[in-house]
Design an enzyme around this catalytic site. Structure first.
Site, PDB file in Angstrom:
ATOM      1  N   ASP A  68       0.819  -1.213   0.000  1.00  0.00           N
ATOM      2  CA  ASP A  68       0.000   0.000   0.000  1.00  0.00           C
ATOM      3  C   ASP A  68       0.854   1.265   0.000  1.00  0.00           C
ATOM      4  OD1 ASP A  68      -2.532  -0.964  -0.177  1.00  0.00           O
ATOM      5  OD2 ASP A  68      -3.159  -0.464   1.849  1.00  0.00           O
ATOM      6  N   ASP A 113      -7.621  -6.781  13.777  1.00  0.00           N
ATOM      7  CA  ASP A 113      -7.227  -8.101  14.244  1.00  0.00           C
ATOM      8  C   ASP A 113      -8.073  -8.556  15.432  1.00  0.00           C
ATOM      9  OD1 ASP A 113      -6.196  -6.114  15.862  1.00  0.00           O
ATOM     10  OD2 ASP A 113      -4.093  -6.627  15.511  1.00  0.00           O
ATOM     11  N   ASP A 171       3.504  -8.791   9.651  1.00  0.00           N
ATOM     12  CA  ASP A 171       3.736  -7.384   9.336  1.00  0.00           C
ATOM     13  C   ASP A 171       5.132  -7.223   8.744  1.00  0.00           C
ATOM     14  OD1 ASP A 171       1.259  -6.644  10.143  1.00  0.00           O
ATOM     15  OD2 ASP A 171       1.871  -5.778  12.066  1.00  0.00           O
ATOM     16  N   ASP A 203       7.845  -5.809   9.516  1.00  0.00           N
ATOM     17  CA  ASP A 203       9.069  -5.902  10.316  1.00  0.00           C
ATOM     18  C   ASP A 203       9.217  -7.255  11.003  1.00  0.00           C
ATOM     19  OD1 ASP A 203       6.765  -4.992  11.774  1.00  0.00           O
ATOM     20  OD2 ASP A 203       8.060  -4.718  13.521  1.00  0.00           O
TER      21      ASP A 203
END
Length: 530
Positions: A133, A286, A192, A194
Site C-alpha cells: 500500500d 485483528d 507485518d 518488520d
C-alpha cells in the site's frame, strides 16, 4: 496627588473586595461540592483499582498453574509433524497463503519478504502475497523488484497493489483475499513488514490446525531485535512480556480465546471467512476478527515457545501513535460489539462474561483510565483537600501488588521497575485520552498512522555527522500535554512538601520529573528529519 492616592486606594479596596468575595464563595462550595465530588471520584477509582487487582490476581493464579504443571499446547491438543510424500508431490501438506501487508516500509521490507520466502514448506503448497500500500513510488519499485528477485529463484510470490488505501491494513488484507489463487488455500499466515519468522514457523504451527478441526487460530510470541536499543524499548519489552506470558497464555489455557495480535499468527481460512472476513470499522481489525470468530465457537491457541522476531518502535512519536491506535481501537470495538456479545447464542454465558468484563472492560478500559485519573489526577488533588483521605491500601498495597503481578513476564528487567512505573503512568495519559476517543467516537477514532520502523536507518543516521543532526523543530520534541501535567504534579509535590501531611511528595516529584523528561522529548531515539 490626592486624586491619585484616592484612585489607588479605591483599586485596592476593590481588589480586596473581589478576593474576599471569591474566598467566601470557595468556603461555601468547598465542603458540599468540591470535597464531596473529589471523594466520590476517589471511591470510584479505588473500586476500579480493586477490580483491576482481582483480575491481575486471577491471571497470576492461572499462569502459576500453567507453569507448575507445564501445560503446553502440545499436551492439550494433538500435534504431530506433517510428513511429505514425493510421489504425491507433497499434496499431504495443506496449501498455505502467507500475507505481508506493508506501506512505505523502506527500511524493513527486505527482511520480512526474505524471511517469508525462506519458510520451510513445499514450494508447490505455498503462496507468498506481498500487499503493498506504499504511497511513495520509489518504495513501490523497490518492493516489486524484491518480489521479482525471489520469483526468479522459484518462489511462488505475488506482488499485489490497489488503487487506494481504503480500510488501511484491513482493506489490504481483504483485497488480498479476492484473488483467484487464494481459493486454493486452507490456511493463511500473516506477518507485518518488520516480522521475520524462522524457517520452521509453518512446520510448528500448521499441525495444530490440521489435527484439531475446532482450532481457528494459532498465535506465536513476538521477540524483539531492538529491545536493548534504549530505555524506552526496554520498558516496552516489559509490557509485552506481561501481555504474552500472562494475558495470552491465560486466555489460551482457560478460555481458548485471546485477541489476535494482527501478525505472527496462522488462521484457518474457513474460520476467517465464517466470521465475515476483515472489517475496517475500527483500527484494531485483528481484535475485531478474533472476537467475531470466538463468538462462532472457534478455539485459539497461543504457543509461547514459537517466537517471531520483530522491531519495537524506537521513537517516542511512533510509540505514542501506536499506543493511540491500540487504546482507541479496543474501546471503540467494545462500544460496537458489547450488545452483540451479550446476545450471542453460540457461546456460553461464562465466555460472554469473560469477553465483556475481563477482556474488554477491565483490561481495555479500566486499566488505562484508572492509572491516569487515580495516580496522576485524584491522589495529587487530595493534597489540597485534606478532608479527603486516601486509604493506605489504595496508595501502597494495591498498586504494589498490581505492579508485582505485572512484571511476572519480565524477570530480566526487574531492575527497571521504577522507571517502568513512571513511564507507564506518563503513557496512561495518552491511553486514557485514546480510550475516551474510542468510547465516544470523536474525531480521531479511526486515525491510522503506520508505526515507523527504523531497521538499519538509525545506524546510518548516527554515522552521518552533519549539521542537520543538531537542528530540530520545537514541535518534534516538545510535548505540551506532558509538560502541563508535569507542572500540575510539580506544584502538588511542592505544596505537599511545604504544607501537606500526606508525604506523597516523593512520588509526585518523581512522576513530575518523568512527565518533564517525556515532555521535552528525552525518551526513545530521536531521529532528526533529513
Amino acid at each position: 496627588m490626592d486624586v491619585i492616592f484616592s484612585s489607588s486606594q479605591a483599586l485596592l479596596d476593590a481588589h480586596s473586595g473581589i478576593t474576599s468575595h471569591v474566598g467566601f464563595i470557595w468556603q461555601q462550595t468547598r465542603t458540599p461540592l468540591v470535597v464531596q465530588f473529589l471523594r466520590i471520584i476517589l471511591y470510584v477509582c479505588l473500586a476500579l483499582s480493586f477490580m483491576l487487582f482481582v483480575e491481575r490476581l486471577y491471571m497470576g493464579i492461572i499462569i502459576a498453574f500453567v507453569k507448575l504443571f507445564r501445560r503446553k499446547p502440545e499436551k492439550k491438543y494433538k500435534w504431530e509433524p506433517l510428513k511429505g510424500d514425493l510421489e504425491l508431490a507433497n499434496y499431504s501438506y495443506p496449501m498455505v497463503l502467507v500475507q505481508i501487508p506493508m506501506c512505505n516500509e523502506k527500511e524493513v521490507y527486505q527482511l520480512s519478504i526474505g524471511a517469508a520466502c525462506n519458510l520451510s514448506w513445499p514450494a508447490n503448497r505455498i503462496f507468498i502475497q506481498v500487499l503493498d500500500d506504499s504511497t511513495d513510488p520509489t518504495i513501490k519499485v523497490l518492493v516489486e523488484q524484491e518480489c521479482r528477485r525471489w520469483a526468479s529463484k522459484g518462489v511462488n510470490i505475488k506482488y499485489e497493489i490497489r488503487d487506494n488505501r481504503k480500510g488501511y491494513k484491513a482493506g489490504a488484507l481483504r483485497e488480498g483475499m479476492k484473488h483467484s489463487y487464494v481459493k486454493l488455500c486452507s490456511h493463511v499466515a500473516i506477518f507485518d513488514a518488520d516480522f521475520q519468522p524462522e524457517p520452521d514457523f509453518l512446520e510448528r504451527s500448521i499441525p495444530f490446525l490440521v489435527h484439531n478441526p475446532e482450532i481457528g487460530l494459532v498465535q506465536a510470541r513476538w521477540e524483539f531485535v531492538n529491545a536493548d536499543e534504549c530505555l524506552m524499548t526496554k520498558m516496552q519489552e516489559m509490557s509485552f512480556g506481561y501481555h504474552f506470558t500472562v494475558e495470552q497464555e491465560v486466555g489460551s489455557t482457560a478460555h481458548a480465546f485471546f485477541g489476535f495480535n494482527g501478525t505472527a499468527g496462522v488462521w484457518r481460512m474457513s474460520a476467517l471467512n465464517e466470521a465475515g472476513g476483515w472489517k475496517d470499522r475500527t483500527t484494531v481489525e485483528d481484535m475485531d476478527l478474533a472476537v467475531r470468530a470466538g463468538l462462532n465457537g472457534w478455539k485459539f491457541i497461543y504457543v509461547d515457545d514459537l517466537k517471531v522476531k520483530s522491531e519495537l518502535p524506537s521513537t517516542f512519536r511512533a510509540y505514542r501513535n501506536q499506543q493511540h491506535r491500540w487504546s482507541c481501537g479496543p474501546a471503540n470495538l467494545f462500544r460496537k460489539m458489547a450488545m452483540e456479545i451479550a446476545t450471542n447464542k453460540k457461546v456460553s454465558v461464562w465466555k460472554k462474561f469473560y469477553l465483556i468484563y475481563s477482556f474488554f472492560f477491565v483490561r481495555k478500559i479500566i486499566a488505562h483510565v484508572v492509572t491516569f485519573i487515580l495516580y496522576c489526577v485524584v491522589i495529587p488533588a487530595t493534597i489540597f483537600i485534606p478532608e479527603v483521605q486516601v486509604p493506605t491500601w489504595g496508595t501502597i498495597y494495591i498498586p504494589t501488588a498490581i505492579t508485582l503481578l505485572n512484571i511476572l513476564g519480565s524477570a530480566r528487567s526487574m531492575q527497571l521497575v521504577v522507571y517502568w512505573i513512571l513511564f507507564e503512568n506518563v503513557m496512561s495519559l495518552h491511553r486514557t485520552k485514546a480510550t475516551f476517543i474510542g468510547l465516544f467516537e470523536s474525531e480521531r477514532v479511526n486515525e491510522w498512522i503506520v508505526t515507523e520502523k527504523l531497521g538499519d536507518a538509525l545506524k546510518t543516521k548516527k554515522g552521518s555527522k552533519t549539521l542537520k543532526k543538531l537542528q530540530f523543530r520545537v514541535g518534534e520534541r516538545v510535548h505540551v500535554l506532558e509538560l502541563f501535567v508535569g507542572l500540575y504534579l510539580l506544584f502538588c509535590g511542592w505544596y505537599d512538601y511545604s504544607f501537606g501531611r500526606n508525604r506523597f511528595y516523593v512520588y509526585l516529584l518523581l512522576q513530575a520529573m518523568a512527565f518533564f523528561v517525556v515532555g521535552f522529548g528525552y525518551v526513545g531515539v530521536f531521529v532528526p528529519n533529513s
